[in-house]
Design a protein around this motif. Sequence first.
Motif, PDB file in Angstrom:
ATOM      1  N   LEU A 169       0.811  -1.226   0.000  1.00  0.00           N
ATOM      2  CA  LEU A 169       0.000   0.000   0.000  1.00  0.00           C
ATOM      3  C   LEU A 169       0.842   1.274   0.000  1.00  0.00           C
ATOM      4  O   LEU A 169       0.387   2.324   0.442  1.00  0.00           O
ATOM      5  CB  LEU A 169      -0.961   0.022   1.203  1.00  0.00           C
ATOM      6  CG  LEU A 169      -1.919  -1.153   1.334  1.00  0.00           C
ATOM      7  CD1 LEU A 169      -2.730  -1.020   2.604  1.00  0.00           C
ATOM      8  CD2 LEU A 169      -2.815  -1.265   0.141  1.00  0.00           C
ATOM      9  N   ARG A 170       2.036   1.228  -0.525  1.00  0.00           N
ATOM     10  CA  ARG A 170       2.922   2.387  -0.522  1.00  0.00           C
ATOM     11  C   ARG A 170       2.965   3.154  -1.836  1.00  0.00           C
ATOM     12  O   ARG A 170       3.365   4.313  -1.858  1.00  0.00           O
ATOM     13  CB  ARG A 170       4.342   1.956  -0.161  1.00  0.00           C
ATOM     14  CG  ARG A 170       4.446   1.366   1.212  1.00  0.00           C
ATOM     15  CD  ARG A 170       5.270   2.220   2.042  1.00  0.00           C
ATOM     16  NE  ARG A 170       5.306   1.750   3.410  1.00  0.00           N
ATOM     17  CZ  ARG A 170       5.692   2.522   4.381  1.00  0.00           C
ATOM     18  NH1 ARG A 170       6.046   3.748   4.137  1.00  0.00           N
ATOM     19  NH2 ARG A 170       5.720   2.061   5.596  1.00  0.00           N
ATOM     20  N   GLU A 171       2.584   2.518  -2.938  1.00  0.00           N
ATOM     21  CA  GLU A 171       2.635   3.172  -4.243  1.00  0.00           C
ATOM     22  C   GLU A 171       1.333   2.924  -4.998  1.00  0.00           C
ATOM     23  O   GLU A 171       0.877   1.792  -5.101  1.00  0.00           O
ATOM     24  CB  GLU A 171       3.812   2.647  -5.063  1.00  0.00           C
ATOM     25  CG  GLU A 171       5.156   2.926  -4.439  1.00  0.00           C
ATOM     26  CD  GLU A 171       6.296   2.272  -5.190  1.00  0.00           C
ATOM     27  OE1 GLU A 171       6.055   1.723  -6.279  1.00  0.00           O
ATOM     28  OE2 GLU A 171       7.414   2.295  -4.666  1.00  0.00           O
ATOM     29  N   ALA A 172       0.769   3.998  -5.510  1.00  0.00           N
ATOM     30  CA  ALA A 172      -0.467   3.905  -6.293  1.00  0.00           C
ATOM     31  C   ALA A 172      -0.171   4.343  -7.715  1.00  0.00           C
ATOM     32  O   ALA A 172       0.414   5.403  -7.939  1.00  0.00           O
ATOM     33  CB  ALA A 172      -1.552   4.782  -5.690  1.00  0.00           C
ATOM     34  N   THR A 173      -0.575   3.531  -8.663  1.00  0.00           N
ATOM     35  CA  THR A 173      -0.471   3.875 -10.072  1.00  0.00           C
ATOM     36  C   THR A 173      -1.881   4.175 -10.558  1.00  0.00           C
ATOM     37  O   THR A 173      -2.766   3.324 -10.464  1.00  0.00           O
ATOM     38  CB  THR A 173       0.131   2.721 -10.884  1.00  0.00           C
ATOM     39  OG1 THR A 173       1.400   2.377 -10.314  1.00  0.00           O
ATOM     40  CG2 THR A 173       0.324   3.111 -12.331  1.00  0.00           C
ATOM     41  N   ILE A 174      -2.074   5.388 -11.060  1.00  0.00           N
ATOM     42  CA  ILE A 174      -3.386   5.843 -11.502  1.00  0.00           C
ATOM     43  C   ILE A 174      -3.390   5.863 -13.026  1.00  0.00           C
ATOM     44  O   ILE A 174      -2.573   6.556 -13.641  1.00  0.00           O
ATOM     45  CB  ILE A 174      -3.699   7.258 -10.967  1.00  0.00           C
ATOM     46  CG1 ILE A 174      -3.434   7.358  -9.468  1.00  0.00           C
ATOM     47  CG2 ILE A 174      -5.108   7.671 -11.343  1.00  0.00           C
ATOM     48  CD1 ILE A 174      -4.273   6.477  -8.612  1.00  0.00           C
ATOM     49  N   PHE A 175      -4.292   5.106 -13.629  1.00  0.00           N
ATOM     50  CA  PHE A 175      -4.425   5.071 -15.079  1.00  0.00           C
ATOM     51  C   PHE A 175      -5.530   6.035 -15.504  1.00  0.00           C
ATOM     52  O   PHE A 175      -6.581   6.088 -14.876  1.00  0.00           O
ATOM     53  CB  PHE A 175      -4.750   3.649 -15.550  1.00  0.00           C
ATOM     54  CG  PHE A 175      -3.631   2.690 -15.317  1.00  0.00           C
ATOM     55  CD1 PHE A 175      -2.653   2.516 -16.278  1.00  0.00           C
ATOM     56  CD2 PHE A 175      -3.538   1.978 -14.133  1.00  0.00           C
ATOM     57  CE1 PHE A 175      -1.597   1.645 -16.066  1.00  0.00           C
ATOM     58  CE2 PHE A 175      -2.494   1.096 -13.911  1.00  0.00           C
ATOM     59  CZ  PHE A 175      -1.521   0.929 -14.874  1.00  0.00           C
ATOM     60  N   TRP A 176      -5.264   6.785 -16.549  1.00  0.00           N
ATOM     61  CA  TRP A 176      -6.211   7.799 -17.009  1.00  0.00           C
ATOM     62  C   TRP A 176      -6.215   7.858 -18.524  1.00  0.00           C
ATOM     63  O   TRP A 176      -5.296   7.394 -19.185  1.00  0.00           O
ATOM     64  CB  TRP A 176      -5.853   9.170 -16.439  1.00  0.00           C
ATOM     65  CG  TRP A 176      -4.487   9.662 -16.852  1.00  0.00           C
ATOM     66  CD1 TRP A 176      -3.285   9.321 -16.297  1.00  0.00           C
ATOM     67  CD2 TRP A 176      -4.175  10.551 -17.922  1.00  0.00           C
ATOM     68  NE1 TRP A 176      -2.258   9.947 -16.954  1.00  0.00           N
ATOM     69  CE2 TRP A 176      -2.779  10.710 -17.945  1.00  0.00           C
ATOM     70  CE3 TRP A 176      -4.958  11.228 -18.857  1.00  0.00           C
ATOM     71  CZ2 TRP A 176      -2.140  11.530 -18.877  1.00  0.00           C
ATOM     72  CZ3 TRP A 176      -4.317  12.044 -19.773  1.00  0.00           C
ATOM     73  CH2 TRP A 176      -2.929  12.192 -19.770  1.00  0.00           C
TER      74      TRP A 176
END
Length: 113
Positions: A45-52
């Motif tokens: 839960l340390r890195e979030a990759t957001i796809f857009w």
Amino acid sequence: MADDGRVRRMSVRIREIVAQSVEHHVKDARLGMVTITDARLTPDLREATIFWTVWGDEQVREDSAAALEASKGMIRTAIGRATGLKHTPSVAFVLDAVPENAQHIDDVLARAR
């Protein structure tokens, strides 16, 4: 490490938070009609990759990418406040290539017919 169910729930929650933040709080003129398509978290839960994705040509994509990068801190703060996680995940924005790939497949199938 968090269990898989928690990672999935937090990913969905982060996607919703980012979509709301982009829609209501990011006041950058460069931002086009951006849609947040997915969010993925690492198991810790340390890195979030957001796809857009965005509606428009290459220039609109570049401008929207710059606007998202500029608002990354504000979006990360919103994630931290809304999730209550001990450590707010770092945020990385990635242009989602699914719409372009789907269009390419449709074009290939149309030519095959």
